[in-house]
Design an enzyme around this catalytic site. Structure first.
Site, mmCIF file in Angstrom:
data_model
loop_
_atom_site.group_PDB
_atom_site.id
_atom_site.type_symbol
_atom_site.label_atom_id
_atom_site.label_comp_id
_atom_site.label_asym_id
_atom_site.label_seq_id
_atom_site.Cartn_x
_atom_site.Cartn_y
_atom_site.Cartn_z
ATOM 1 N N LYS A 275 9.302 10.766 2.960
ATOM 2 C CA LYS A 275 7.563 10.267 3.424
ATOM 3 C C LYS A 275 6.960 11.449 2.879
ATOM 4 O O LYS A 275 7.133 12.529 3.643
ATOM 5 C CB LYS A 275 7.771 9.969 4.610
ATOM 6 N N ASP B 113 8.085 8.190 -1.542
ATOM 7 C CA ASP B 113 7.609 7.679 -1.465
ATOM 8 C C ASP B 113 6.118 8.043 -0.732
ATOM 9 O O ASP B 113 6.606 8.439 0.197
ATOM 10 C CB ASP B 113 7.864 6.743 -0.343
ATOM 11 N N ASP C 185 5.125 -0.987 -4.508
ATOM 12 C CA ASP C 185 5.729 -1.301 -2.897
ATOM 13 C C ASP C 185 4.542 -2.267 -2.394
ATOM 14 O O ASP C 185 4.704 -3.052 -2.421
ATOM 15 C CB ASP C 185 6.306 -0.198 -1.921
ATOM 16 N N LYS D 119 9.646 -6.772 0.441
ATOM 17 C CA LYS D 119 9.829 -6.755 2.326
ATOM 18 C C LYS D 119 9.761 -7.954 2.944
ATOM 19 O O LYS D 119 8.432 -8.691 2.497
ATOM 20 C CB LYS D 119 8.509 -5.787 3.399
ATOM 21 N N GLU E 216 7.861 6.863 -5.615
ATOM 22 C CA GLU E 216 6.838 5.273 -4.904
ATOM 23 C C GLU E 216 5.812 4.699 -4.282
ATOM 24 O O GLU E 216 5.310 5.941 -3.646
ATOM 25 C CB GLU E 216 8.102 4.993 -3.943
HETATM 26 MG MG MG Z 1 8.231 2.304 0.208
#
Ligand code: MG
Length: 368
Positions: free
Chosen positions: A165, A193, A241, A265, A218
């Site tokens: 992250k 990401d 994403d 997702k 990402e």
């Molecule tokens: Mg992501």
């Protein structure tokens, strides 16, 4: 088979690490998850779950999921839960947008379809590819050294794919990526990401500073256009994403050459039915996928496992076992991680049995 009732349960999912933090100082301490039980006139019931990543990740929040289900559920009484496309069309006609509201309902109907057919959902989604699927571990945002230490720890538990992250200050993010890559083997996979946290100039500074490393970037920026601009200025492999929420977004991204991998997702697309459509489109287009959800417990993890396990192996970039991040189990039979991998349950439906004592009394019900 007809739907005769809905029951909605609310469950808190605390984290083993205490807190999950990502870009721009966002974090969650305890996840607020919603479980839906759908009863039918056959005596079979199905369960689904939806758990937004707090209220500021995607346009979704826990109470919103429950409010939306209260709006939609009474209009679905009497419908056949096995007719998934018809049911989704009906949901879309009765409630415009709000895909995450529909996700747990759709998931519960897949559970029912599987139980009625006496087949696991993975079989109904196309069949199982291989013995199991490979997981990634999301590494909560911390100082660089702490993230490297966490990666080394999870590596010992068997994980070989990691998603850092980042999306913070560029100098710190560069340090994070370098520190983590240094503790990995060449065959390990690393994704940085940013979760929309960088402006374009930040993203390019980071990408340029780590261009010598084996790392994926990402979702650097908020909009598709900003991400595309960054993509056109870096050679690093690229994942989209947050902006990939429909088959239209995938087609546009494919036409523009905007990404190498997309993140699908389940609740972002509105359930397994729509996520499966997106998955199959990506397979046809040759785009690899991370298959997961925004968050969740045992029921979401089982649903993820069925969709991931029924995806041709070379297209499955990676997937997630959210139930191993949280301290509370809400169902028996969910996938359990072994050496950084998991397998979809082989029992009919999602293959999970909710722990009703953990879920407690429903917060809302409706009956035909
Ligand atoms: Mg992501």
């Amino acid at each position: 088979m007809k739907i005769t009732g809905f029951s909605v349960y609310c469950v808190e999912l605390p984290l083993h690490e205490g807190r999950y933090a990502w870009s721009e100082g966002k974090s969650v301490d305890v996840f607020d998850s919603t479980v839906v039980r759908i009863d039918t006139d056959s005596g079979l019931f199905g369960v689904g779950e939806v758990c937004p990543l707090g209220p500021v990740y995607l346009p979704a929040y826990a109470e919103g999921a429950r409010t939306g289900i209260r709006e939609l559920a009474p209009q679905l009484l009497g419908e056949d839960p096995r007719e998934l496309l018809a049911l989704n069309e009906k949901m879309d006609r009765r409630l415009k947008g709000h895909p995450y509201v529909k996700s747990a309902i759709d998931m519960a109907c897949w559970d029912l379809l599987g139980k009625a057919a006496e087949l696991p959902v993975s079989t109904l989604l196309g069949g199982r590819f291989g013995e199991d699927v490979v997981l990634y571990r999301a590494i909560s945002q911390r100082p660089a050294a702490e993230m490297a230490e966490n990666v080394a720890g999870y590596r010992k538990e068997g994980y070989r794919r990691f998603q850092l992250k980042v999306g913070g200050r560029p100098e710190e993010d560069i340090e994070r990526i370098r520190a983590v890559r240094a503790v990995l083997e060449p065959t390990d996979r690393l994704v940085a990401d940013a979760n929309t946290g960088w402006l374009m100039n930040d993203a390019l500074r980071v990408a340029n500073a780590v261009r010598d490393l084996d790392v994926y970037i990402e979702q650097p920026c908020k909009t598709y256009e900003e991400c595309l601009s960054v993509r056109r200025h870096t050679d690093l492999p690229f994942v989209l994403d947050e902006v990939i929420d429909s088959v239209h977004a995938i087609l546009r991204g494919a036409a523009d050459g905007a990404m190498d991998v997309v993140n699908i997702k389940i609740s972002k697309f509105g359930g397994l039915t729509r996520a499966r459509q997106a998955r199959d489109l990506c397979v046809s287009l040759g785009i690899a996928m991370t298959i997961e959800d925004s968050w969740g417990g045992d029921i979401v993890t089982a649903a993820i496992a069925h969709l991931a396990h029924s995806t041709p192996t070379e297209y499955l970039f990676t997937t997630t076992d959210f139930n191993s991040y949280v301290t509370r189990s809400i169902a028996d039979g969910a996938p359990q991680r072994v050496n950084g991998r998991m397998a979809a349950p082989t029992r009919p439906g999602l293959g999970v049995e909710p722990k009703w004592d953990v879920l407690g009394d429903p917060v809302w019900q409706c009956r035909a």
